[in-house]
Design a protein around this motif. Structure first.
Motif, PDB file in Angstrom:
ATOM      1  N   ALA A  32       0.834  -1.201   0.000  1.00 38.53           N
ATOM      2  CA  ALA A  32       0.000   0.000   0.000  1.00 38.53           C
ATOM      3  C   ALA A  32       0.873   1.256   0.000  1.00 38.53           C
ATOM      4  CB  ALA A  32      -0.927   0.003   1.211  1.00 38.53           C
ATOM      5  N   TYR A  33       1.970   1.204   0.739  1.00 37.27           N
ATOM      6  CA  TYR A  33       2.893   2.342   0.751  1.00 37.27           C
ATOM      7  C   TYR A  33       3.596   2.486  -0.602  1.00 37.27           C
ATOM      8  CZ  TYR A  33       2.384   3.146   5.753  1.00 37.27           C
ATOM      9  OH  TYR A  33       1.884   3.469   6.996  1.00 37.27           O
ATOM     10  N   ALA A  34       3.921   1.355  -1.230  1.00 31.06           N
ATOM     11  CA  ALA A  34       4.532   1.406  -2.562  1.00 31.06           C
ATOM     12  C   ALA A  34       3.554   2.008  -3.564  1.00 31.06           C
ATOM     13  CB  ALA A  34       4.955   0.006  -3.000  1.00 31.06           C
ATOM     14  N   ARG A  35       2.286   1.660  -3.443  1.00 26.11           N
ATOM     15  CA  ARG A  35       1.267   2.203  -4.352  1.00 26.11           C
ATOM     16  C   ARG A  35       1.150   3.716  -4.163  1.00 26.11           C
ATOM     17  NH1 ARG A  35      -2.194  -1.177  -3.184  1.00 26.11           N
ATOM     18  NH2 ARG A  35      -1.930  -2.586  -4.943  1.00 26.11           N
ATOM     19  N   GLY A  39       8.875  13.632  -0.865  1.00 25.02           N
ATOM     20  CA  GLY A  39       9.258  14.527   0.215  1.00 25.02           C
ATOM     21  C   GLY A  39       8.253  15.650   0.403  1.00 25.02           C
ATOM     22  N   LEU A  40       7.758  16.194  -0.688  1.00 21.67           N
ATOM     23  CA  LEU A  40       6.763  17.261  -0.606  1.00 21.67           C
ATOM     24  C   LEU A  40       5.446  16.743  -0.024  1.00 21.67           C
ATOM     25  CD1 LEU A  40       7.273  19.319  -3.882  1.00 21.67           C
ATOM     26  CD2 LEU A  40       7.559  20.124  -1.535  1.00 21.67           C
ATOM     27  N   LEU A  41       5.077  15.516  -0.368  1.00 25.17           N
ATOM     28  CA  LEU A  41       3.850  14.953   0.194  1.00 25.17           C
ATOM     29  C   LEU A  41       3.961  14.852   1.710  1.00 25.17           C
ATOM     30  CD1 LEU A  41       1.059  13.634  -0.206  1.00 25.17           C
ATOM     31  CD2 LEU A  41       2.247  11.420  -0.253  1.00 25.17           C
ATOM     32  N   LEU A  42       5.105  14.387   2.202  1.00 23.74           N
ATOM     33  CA  LEU A  42       5.265  14.257   3.649  1.00 23.74           C
ATOM     34  C   LEU A  42       5.354  15.619   4.326  1.00 23.74           C
ATOM     35  CD1 LEU A  42       7.552  11.141   4.203  1.00 23.74           C
ATOM     36  CD2 LEU A  42       5.084  11.320   3.908  1.00 23.74           C
ATOM     37  N   ASP A  43       5.956  16.597   3.657  1.00 21.96           N
ATOM     38  CA  ASP A  43       5.982  17.947   4.221  1.00 21.96           C
ATOM     39  C   ASP A  43       4.566  18.508   4.342  1.00 21.96           C
ATOM     40  OD1 ASP A  43       8.682  17.991   4.580  1.00 21.96           O
ATOM     41  OD2 ASP A  43       9.132  19.333   2.907  1.00 21.96           O
ATOM     42  N   LEU A  44       3.749  18.305   3.309  1.00 21.58           N
ATOM     43  CA  LEU A  44       2.366  18.785   3.359  1.00 21.58           C
ATOM     44  C   LEU A  44       1.580  18.049   4.435  1.00 21.58           C
ATOM     45  CD1 LEU A  44       0.023  20.468   2.260  1.00 21.58           C
ATOM     46  CD2 LEU A  44      -0.355  18.676   0.541  1.00 21.58           C
ATOM     47  N   SER A  86       7.082   6.979   9.944  1.00 20.16           N
ATOM     48  CA  SER A  86       6.853   5.606   9.496  1.00 20.16           C
ATOM     49  C   SER A  86       6.830   5.509   7.973  1.00 20.16           C
ATOM     50  CB  SER A  86       5.532   5.088  10.080  1.00 20.16           C
ATOM     51  OG  SER A  86       5.241   3.796   9.593  1.00 20.16           O
ATOM     52  N   THR A  87       6.114   6.435   7.331  1.00 15.40           N
ATOM     53  CA  THR A  87       6.027   6.410   5.865  1.00 15.40           C
ATOM     54  C   THR A  87       7.391   6.593   5.230  1.00 15.40           C
ATOM     55  OG1 THR A  87       3.783   7.318   5.959  1.00 15.40           O
ATOM     56  CG2 THR A  87       4.938   7.474   3.863  1.00 15.40           C
ATOM     57  N   ARG A  88       8.165   7.538   5.745  1.00 23.66           N
ATOM     58  CA  ARG A  88       9.504   7.772   5.195  1.00 23.66           C
ATOM     59  C   ARG A  88      10.381   6.528   5.352  1.00 23.66           C
ATOM     60  NH1 ARG A  88      10.725  11.684   8.104  1.00 23.66           N
ATOM     61  NH2 ARG A  88      10.166  13.402   6.682  1.00 23.66           N
ATOM     62  N   GLU A  89      10.321   5.906   6.507  1.00 20.93           N
ATOM     63  CA  GLU A  89      11.155   4.725   6.754  1.00 20.93           C
ATOM     64  C   GLU A  89      10.779   3.574   5.833  1.00 20.93           C
ATOM     65  OE1 GLU A  89      10.642   3.957  10.891  1.00 20.93           O
ATOM     66  OE2 GLU A  89      12.140   5.462  11.518  1.00 20.93           O
ATOM     67  N   TRP A 112      12.317   6.209  -1.720  1.00 25.75           N
ATOM     68  CA  TRP A 112      12.293   7.508  -1.056  1.00 25.75           C
ATOM     69  C   TRP A 112      12.864   8.618  -1.938  1.00 25.75           C
ATOM     70  CZ3 TRP A 112      10.162  10.853   1.647  1.00 25.75           C
ATOM     71  CH2 TRP A 112      10.826  11.919   2.234  1.00 25.75           C
ATOM     72  N   GLU A 113      14.138   8.547  -2.249  1.00 25.42           N
ATOM     73  CA  GLU A 113      14.746   9.653  -2.998  1.00 25.42           C
ATOM     74  C   GLU A 113      14.321   9.652  -4.459  1.00 25.42           C
ATOM     75  OE1 GLU A 113      18.923   9.629  -2.398  1.00 25.42           O
ATOM     76  OE2 GLU A 113      18.790  10.157  -0.271  1.00 25.42           O
ATOM     77  N   THR A 114      14.357   8.497  -5.087  1.00 20.02           N
ATOM     78  CA  THR A 114      13.939   8.385  -6.490  1.00 20.02           C
ATOM     79  C   THR A 114      13.202   7.068  -6.690  1.00 20.02           C
ATOM     80  OG1 THR A 114      16.022   7.314  -7.146  1.00 20.02           O
ATOM     81  CG2 THR A 114      15.913   9.724  -7.339  1.00 20.02           C
TER      82      THR A 114
END
Length: 446
Positions: A335-338, A347-352, A370-373, A381-383
């Motif tokens: 689900a996180y991959a989707r 990164g912008l999504l998590l900042d928002l 958790s999402t970032r990890e 994460w980065e690309t």
């Protein structure tokens, strides 16, 4: 007082002074220098030269004239103008008179390059000290309705308060804001979002001056309630102001990136004004507000047009609540991959999402960590990974160019990411079970 000028302007200054001009640095550059803030706008007023003589002096610097009537040139990132009275250039007009046509007293300060003296004809230094934004003269202030919006923008940018007399004039002016070119309003929005030091104050000043009424979808937030247990801060208007303030803390002094974040913060809850209803227990809910994207799309199309910016912001609005929803649902890694596939910039999504949560008063936000990890563990994460199957691979398999080829490629990439495929042959084998045309007799195995 000493102001450090950009090196690119020094040859221009030298040429003007050699021609006998008096050079005044005016407006925001003087104001911000006195406040110790970064200078963004360099505006010069040059007296002692005729219009033709000034144009000849600026010609070697690739200056271009702006406006049909006003004697204003843009050169080396600065605006250079002759003094004006009633819209008519007057090379010999004293600053004490020229200052009367400016909008606010703190913008009616001038700095004489030759003497280093600050010229204050309308009490701007006192207003600067008292953190007050005050119009210079009512009769000239009303010449430009944009000044109503600019008042709100400067309140937030300078962290000042707007004096009562100026508020009343701004409220009358704001009625004409919808008639202005969208480009002029875009520049003010951009400055408000990127330079604002106190975004909550700017947000409230938009309501105070009446400027927000020019943007109905935003004005509607003032009447949109929220459930008190989830949003103790109040209605959607209050919440949006707080989210803007939190998002401003996450700016990185990268305008192309920061404007996406700030516009997303501005527009993220527009859908609540449309779908908020009481449920069977009489609790306010805004179910599905993330899916109501038409108001935000309309705003962006008018004031920030361009497919690239739209493609960055709209997915953030659509999915800004997803990190929290997945965390609370204890969703699996797929689900996180989707979710990672839904947005151009994770990164912008998590900042928002972080600004949204903190705007509701939540300081500890484990869903973001958790999402970032999880994305880091999945290598998302980065690309995002390069596609294993490309268009030329499908052409080699006999698939004709067209919509079907694009559909297969999108499906293949989604399968690659969601199932963590690393081998092209294995992925192709899995895809053959979904798309029969990949099983052509004698087709190579890629």
């Amino acid at each position: 007082m000493d102001i450090t000028l950009p090196p690119r302007l020094m040859p221009v200054f030298a040429a003007l002074e050699q021609a006998g001009a008096r050079i005044l640095l005016v407006g925001g550059a003087v104001r911000d220098s006195l406040l110790g803030l970064p200078v963004h706008d360099w505006d010069l007023e040059v007296s002692g030269l005729s219009e033709n003589r000034l144009e000849a002096c600026l010609a070697p610097f690739a200056a271009h004239r702006v406006g049909a009537r006003c004697a204003v040139w843009v050169v080396a990132g600065a605006e250079i103008a002759l003094p004006q009275s009633g819209g008519i250039p007057d090379p010999h007009l004293p600053w004490s008179i020229a200052a009367r046509r400016r909008d606010f007293t703190v913008n009616a300060l001038a700095w004489d390059w030759r003497t280093g003296q600050v010229l204050d004809a309308v009490g701007g230094l006192r207003d600067l000290q008292e953190k007050r934004l005050r119009m210079v003269r009512p009769d000239t202030f009303v010449e430009d309705p944009l000044r109503a919006f600019r008042a709100a923008r400067l309140v937030g940018q300078l962290n000042f308060h707007l004096d009562a007399a100026s508020v009343g004039i701004c409220q009358k002016l704001a009625v004409a804001l919808p008639e202005l070119p969208a480009e002029r309003l875009r520049k003010e929005w951009e400055a408000l979002l990127l330079r604002g030091r106190n975004l909550r104050r700017a947000w409230d000043a938009l309501a105070q001056t009446g400027s927000i009424q020019a943007f109905p979808a935003l004005a509607a937030l003032q009447a949109a309630p929220q459930r008190p247990d989830a949003h103790p801060e109040g209605d959607v208007w209050i919440h949006t102001g707080k989210v803007l303030a939190e998002a401003a803390k996450l700016r990185q002094d990268q305008p192309a990136r920061d404007i996406v974040l700030m516009l997303a913060a501005l527009l993220h809850d527009l859908g609540k004004a449309i779908c908020t209803r009481r449920d069977a227990r009489q609790i306010w809910r805004a179910i599905g507000h993330e899916q109501i994207l038409a108001p935000a799309t309309l705003f962006l199309s008018r004031y920030f047009p361009g497919a690239h910016l739209l493609s960055q912001i709209i997915p953030l609005l659509r999915w800004h609540g997803a990190p929290h929803a997945l965390f609370h649902a204890q969703a699996g890694r797929k689900a996180y991959a989707r979710l990672a596939l839904q947005v151009p910039d994770r990164g912008l999504l998590l900042d928002l999402a972080l600004a949204d949560a903190q705007g509701a008063g939540h300081r500890d936000v484990p869903a973001i960590t958790s999402t970032r990890e999880i994305w880091q563990q999945l290598g998302l994460w980065e690309t995002l990974p390069d596609a294993l199957l490309r268009g030329e691979d499908l052409l080699d398999l006999g698939i004709s160019p067209g919509p079907r080829l694009g559909q297969i490629l999108r499906s293949a990439y989604q399968k690659q990411v969601l199932e963590s495929h690393r081998d092209r042959r294995v992925l192709l084998k899995a895809m053959r079970g979904l798309f029969p045309e990949l099983n052509l007799p004698g087709a190579p195995s890629c």
